[in-house]
Enzyme design. Sequence first.
Site, PDB file in Angstrom:
ATOM      1  N   LYS A   1      -7.732 -47.309 -21.098  1.00  0.00           N
ATOM      2  CA  LYS A   1      -7.950 -48.374 -22.090  1.00  0.00           C
ATOM      3  C   LYS A   1      -8.369 -49.677 -21.418  1.00  0.00           C
ATOM      4  O   LYS A   1      -9.351 -50.301 -21.803  1.00  0.00           O
ATOM      5  CB  LYS A   1      -6.680 -48.622 -22.924  1.00  0.00           C
ATOM      6  CG  LYS A   1      -6.159 -47.404 -23.650  1.00  0.00           C
ATOM      7  CD  LYS A   1      -4.917 -47.713 -24.456  1.00  0.00           C
ATOM      8  CE  LYS A   1      -3.700 -48.132 -23.651  1.00  0.00           C
ATOM      9  NZ  LYS A   1      -3.153 -47.070 -22.763  1.00  0.00           N
TER      10      LYS A   1
ATOM     11  N   ARG B   1       1.122 -50.692 -31.173  1.00  0.00           N
ATOM     12  CA  ARG B   1       1.711 -49.498 -30.570  1.00  0.00           C
ATOM     13  C   ARG B   1       2.739 -48.852 -31.485  1.00  0.00           C
ATOM     14  O   ARG B   1       3.319 -47.830 -31.123  1.00  0.00           O
ATOM     15  CB  ARG B   1       2.426 -49.915 -29.287  1.00  0.00           C
ATOM     16  CG  ARG B   1       1.793 -49.383 -28.040  1.00  0.00           C
ATOM     17  CD  ARG B   1       2.521 -50.073 -26.928  1.00  0.00           C
ATOM     18  NE  ARG B   1       2.437 -49.353 -25.719  1.00  0.00           N
ATOM     19  CZ  ARG B   1       1.630 -49.704 -24.711  1.00  0.00           C
ATOM     20  NH1 ARG B   1       0.815 -50.718 -24.833  1.00  0.00           N
ATOM     21  NH2 ARG B   1       1.646 -49.030 -23.597  1.00  0.00           N
TER      22      ARG B   1
ATOM     23  N   ARG C   1      -3.286 -45.033  -9.221  1.00  0.00           N
ATOM     24  CA  ARG C   1      -3.683 -46.367  -9.696  1.00  0.00           C
ATOM     25  C   ARG C   1      -3.195 -47.463  -8.747  1.00  0.00           C
ATOM     26  O   ARG C   1      -2.080 -47.438  -8.257  1.00  0.00           O
ATOM     27  CB  ARG C   1      -3.123 -46.638 -11.095  1.00  0.00           C
ATOM     28  CG  ARG C   1      -3.387 -48.087 -11.503  1.00  0.00           C
ATOM     29  CD  ARG C   1      -3.341 -48.333 -12.966  1.00  0.00           C
ATOM     30  NE  ARG C   1      -2.052 -48.084 -13.575  1.00  0.00           N
ATOM     31  CZ  ARG C   1      -1.823 -48.255 -14.865  1.00  0.00           C
ATOM     32  NH1 ARG C   1      -2.790 -48.657 -15.670  1.00  0.00           N
ATOM     33  NH2 ARG C   1      -0.631 -48.002 -15.356  1.00  0.00           N
TER      34      ARG C   1
ATOM     35  N   ARG D   1       1.910 -50.417  -9.691  1.00  0.00           N
ATOM     36  CA  ARG D   1       2.676 -50.995 -10.799  1.00  0.00           C
ATOM     37  C   ARG D   1       4.069 -50.391 -10.847  1.00  0.00           C
ATOM     38  O   ARG D   1       4.235 -49.187 -10.647  1.00  0.00           O
ATOM     39  CB  ARG D   1       1.946 -50.724 -12.117  1.00  0.00           C
ATOM     40  CG  ARG D   1       1.531 -52.007 -12.798  1.00  0.00           C
ATOM     41  CD  ARG D   1       0.609 -51.753 -13.929  1.00  0.00           C
ATOM     42  NE  ARG D   1       1.260 -51.127 -15.077  1.00  0.00           N
ATOM     43  CZ  ARG D   1       0.665 -50.930 -16.249  1.00  0.00           C
ATOM     44  NH1 ARG D   1      -0.592 -51.307 -16.404  1.00  0.00           N
ATOM     45  NH2 ARG D   1       1.298 -50.370 -17.244  1.00  0.00           N
TER      46      ARG D   1
ATOM     47  N   ARG E   1       7.104 -42.870 -20.609  1.00  0.00           N
ATOM     48  CA  ARG E   1       6.105 -43.623 -21.386  1.00  0.00           C
ATOM     49  C   ARG E   1       5.277 -42.670 -22.254  1.00  0.00           C
ATOM     50  O   ARG E   1       4.903 -43.016 -23.379  1.00  0.00           O
ATOM     51  CB  ARG E   1       5.183 -44.424 -20.439  1.00  0.00           C
ATOM     52  CG  ARG E   1       5.907 -45.604 -19.793  1.00  0.00           C
ATOM     53  CD  ARG E   1       5.184 -46.144 -18.582  1.00  0.00           C
ATOM     54  NE  ARG E   1       3.894 -46.713 -18.887  1.00  0.00           N
ATOM     55  CZ  ARG E   1       2.939 -46.943 -17.974  1.00  0.00           C
ATOM     56  NH1 ARG E   1       3.155 -46.633 -16.701  1.00  0.00           N
ATOM     57  NH2 ARG E   1       1.806 -47.489 -18.327  1.00  0.00           N
TER      58      ARG E   1
HETATM   59  P1  AP5 Z   1      -6.251 -47.871 -16.916  1.00  0.00           P
HETATM   60  O1  AP5 Z   1      -7.562 -48.348 -17.426  1.00  0.00           O
HETATM   61  O2  AP5 Z   1      -5.390 -48.824 -16.166  1.00  0.00           O
HETATM   62  O3  AP5 Z   1      -5.434 -47.186 -18.136  1.00  0.00           O
HETATM   63  P2  AP5 Z   1      -4.677 -47.825 -19.361  1.00  0.00           P
HETATM   64  O4  AP5 Z   1      -4.879 -46.886 -20.497  1.00  0.00           O
HETATM   65  O5  AP5 Z   1      -5.055 -49.253 -19.548  1.00  0.00           O
HETATM   66  O6  AP5 Z   1      -3.196 -47.666 -18.805  1.00  0.00           O
HETATM   67  P3  AP5 Z   1      -1.925 -48.586 -18.874  1.00  0.00           P
HETATM   68  O7  AP5 Z   1      -0.886 -47.940 -18.000  1.00  0.00           O
HETATM   69  O8  AP5 Z   1      -2.252 -50.012 -18.569  1.00  0.00           O
HETATM   70  O9  AP5 Z   1      -1.548 -48.399 -20.330  1.00  0.00           O
HETATM   71  P4  AP5 Z   1      -0.237 -48.669 -20.985  1.00  0.00           P
HETATM   72  O10 AP5 Z   1      -0.706 -48.707 -22.392  1.00  0.00           O
HETATM   73  O11 AP5 Z   1       0.894 -47.766 -20.742  1.00  0.00           O
HETATM   74  O12 AP5 Z   1       0.251 -50.024 -20.294  1.00  0.00           O
HETATM   75  P5  AP5 Z   1       0.361 -51.513 -20.824  1.00  0.00           P
HETATM   76  O13 AP5 Z   1       0.062 -52.395 -19.698  1.00  0.00           O
HETATM   77  O14 AP5 Z   1      -0.376 -51.683 -22.109  1.00  0.00           O
HETATM   78  O15 AP5 Z   1      -6.520 -46.556 -16.047  1.00  0.00           O
HETATM   79  C1  AP5 Z   1      -5.448 -45.890 -15.375  1.00  0.00           C
HETATM   80  C2  AP5 Z   1      -5.935 -45.411 -13.985  1.00  0.00           C
HETATM   81  O16 AP5 Z   1      -6.918 -44.402 -14.171  1.00  0.00           O
HETATM   82  C3  AP5 Z   1      -6.617 -46.521 -13.172  1.00  0.00           C
HETATM   83  O17 AP5 Z   1      -6.330 -46.330 -11.813  1.00  0.00           O
HETATM   84  C4  AP5 Z   1      -8.130 -46.311 -13.437  1.00  0.00           C
HETATM   85  O18 AP5 Z   1      -8.928 -46.767 -12.344  1.00  0.00           O
HETATM   86  C5  AP5 Z   1      -8.184 -44.790 -13.602  1.00  0.00           C
HETATM   87  N1  AP5 Z   1      -9.199 -44.344 -14.552  1.00  0.00           N
HETATM   88  C6  AP5 Z   1      -9.581 -44.944 -15.714  1.00  0.00           C
HETATM   89  N2  AP5 Z   1     -10.515 -44.219 -16.349  1.00  0.00           N
HETATM   90  C7  AP5 Z   1     -10.722 -43.097 -15.582  1.00  0.00           C
HETATM   91  C8  AP5 Z   1     -11.587 -41.948 -15.717  1.00  0.00           C
HETATM   92  N3  AP5 Z   1     -12.407 -41.788 -16.761  1.00  0.00           N
HETATM   93  N4  AP5 Z   1     -11.522 -41.018 -14.740  1.00  0.00           N
HETATM   94  C9  AP5 Z   1     -10.690 -41.162 -13.669  1.00  0.00           C
HETATM   95  N5  AP5 Z   1      -9.876 -42.228 -13.480  1.00  0.00           N
HETATM   96  C10 AP5 Z   1      -9.888 -43.183 -14.432  1.00  0.00           C
HETATM   97  O19 AP5 Z   1       1.902 -51.583 -21.184  1.00  0.00           O
HETATM   98  C11 AP5 Z   1       2.913 -51.543 -20.197  1.00  0.00           C
HETATM   99  C12 AP5 Z   1       4.267 -51.681 -20.865  1.00  0.00           C
HETATM  100  O20 AP5 Z   1       4.338 -52.948 -21.578  1.00  0.00           O
HETATM  101  C13 AP5 Z   1       4.598 -50.631 -21.938  1.00  0.00           C
HETATM  102  O21 AP5 Z   1       5.150 -49.457 -21.381  1.00  0.00           O
HETATM  103  C14 AP5 Z   1       5.603 -51.395 -22.809  1.00  0.00           C
HETATM  104  O22 AP5 Z   1       6.857 -51.428 -22.209  1.00  0.00           O
HETATM  105  C15 AP5 Z   1       5.036 -52.821 -22.803  1.00  0.00           C
HETATM  106  N6  AP5 Z   1       4.109 -53.063 -23.914  1.00  0.00           N
HETATM  107  C16 AP5 Z   1       2.775 -53.416 -23.806  1.00  0.00           C
HETATM  108  N7  AP5 Z   1       2.225 -53.551 -25.017  1.00  0.00           N
HETATM  109  C17 AP5 Z   1       3.215 -53.296 -25.918  1.00  0.00           C
HETATM  110  C18 AP5 Z   1       3.248 -53.251 -27.349  1.00  0.00           C
HETATM  111  N8  AP5 Z   1       2.146 -53.493 -28.090  1.00  0.00           N
HETATM  112  N9  AP5 Z   1       4.417 -52.929 -27.941  1.00  0.00           N
HETATM  113  C19 AP5 Z   1       5.538 -52.695 -27.229  1.00  0.00           C
HETATM  114  N10 AP5 Z   1       5.577 -52.698 -25.857  1.00  0.00           N
HETATM  115  C20 AP5 Z   1       4.421 -53.003 -25.232  1.00  0.00           C
END
Ligand code: AP5
Length: 209
Positions: free
Chosen positions: A13, A88, A123, A156, A167
């Site tokens: 994402k 979410r 990552r 991370r 997660r």
């Molecule tokens: P990346 O692009 O970083 O993936 P992502 O989907 O953004 O992953 P996140 O871990 O950031 O998502 P998340 O939703 O769990 O975390 P968030 O920060 O929102 O890609 C991942 C890896 O794969 C990278 O190394 C990239 O280079 C690689 N990659 C990408 N595309 C690829 C491809 N096509 N092929 C191969 N490799 C690829 O949330 C973290 C925490 O915050 C949550 O757990 C929760 O506790 C809290 N939180 C955040 N938002 C909320 C909310 N709205 N409500 C409640 N809690 C929340």
Amino acid sequence: MKLIFLGPPGAGKGTQAAIISKKLNIPTISTGEMLRAAIKAGTPIGLKAKTFMDAGKLVPDEVIIGIIGQRLEESDCKDGFILDGVPRTIAQAEALENSGIDFDRVISLEVGDEAIVKRMSGRRVCAKCGATYHMESKPPKAEGLCDECGGELTVRSDDKPETVRDRLKVYHSETEPLKEFYAKRGRLREVHGDQDMAAATKAIEEALV
Ligand code: AP5
């Protein structure tokens, strides 16, 4: 364009939002990034969020609804935005809908659980600017250093395999039901996230037409 990028942790994402944001010249709003910045700054919201994030759990809806509402009022959001990682839960989606936002598209990036666990171990994130890399699919030019700003690349704290599995459980129970919520409104488009990054970008662009 008002867009939501949905999908399990690590689906890509943030990676795809960064690319599409530049192309459409609209900001990406990531609640994960906002919460990590609050933790770094030691604010009360950051202190509250940290325990939930480290355990792979969702931060309570009222905290998220508060920070996202404030952020969307800022002037850079007036021509559109990409929401990355929010909503979410159904409660968050309803809060956004009740505030009068009509999304153009909701892109759901689809990647299987085992592929996610494997992907997350590679990552790396820049401690200074937040840019994301992958040891195999998107390595930095110089080992351990960010191409953009030279900052140190780190793992991370919630990317440990056991936390990633927690997660994923939370994703399936709390977030996946949003697909039906937005499908009913005719906004959902599913895109394969397990193809290479450029192919995934192309598929997203096709889904935006
Ligand atoms: P990346 O692009 O970083 O993936 P992502 O989907 O953004 O992953 P996140 O871990 O950031 O998502 P998340 O939703 O769990 O975390 P968030 O920060 O929102 O890609 C991942 C890896 O794969 C990278 O190394 C990239 O280079 C690689 N990659 C990408 N595309 C690829 C491809 N096509 N092929 C191969 N490799 C690829 O949330 C973290 C925490 O915050 C949550 O757990 C929760 O506790 C809290 N939180 C955040 N938002 C909320 C909310 N709205 N409500 C409640 N809690 C929340």
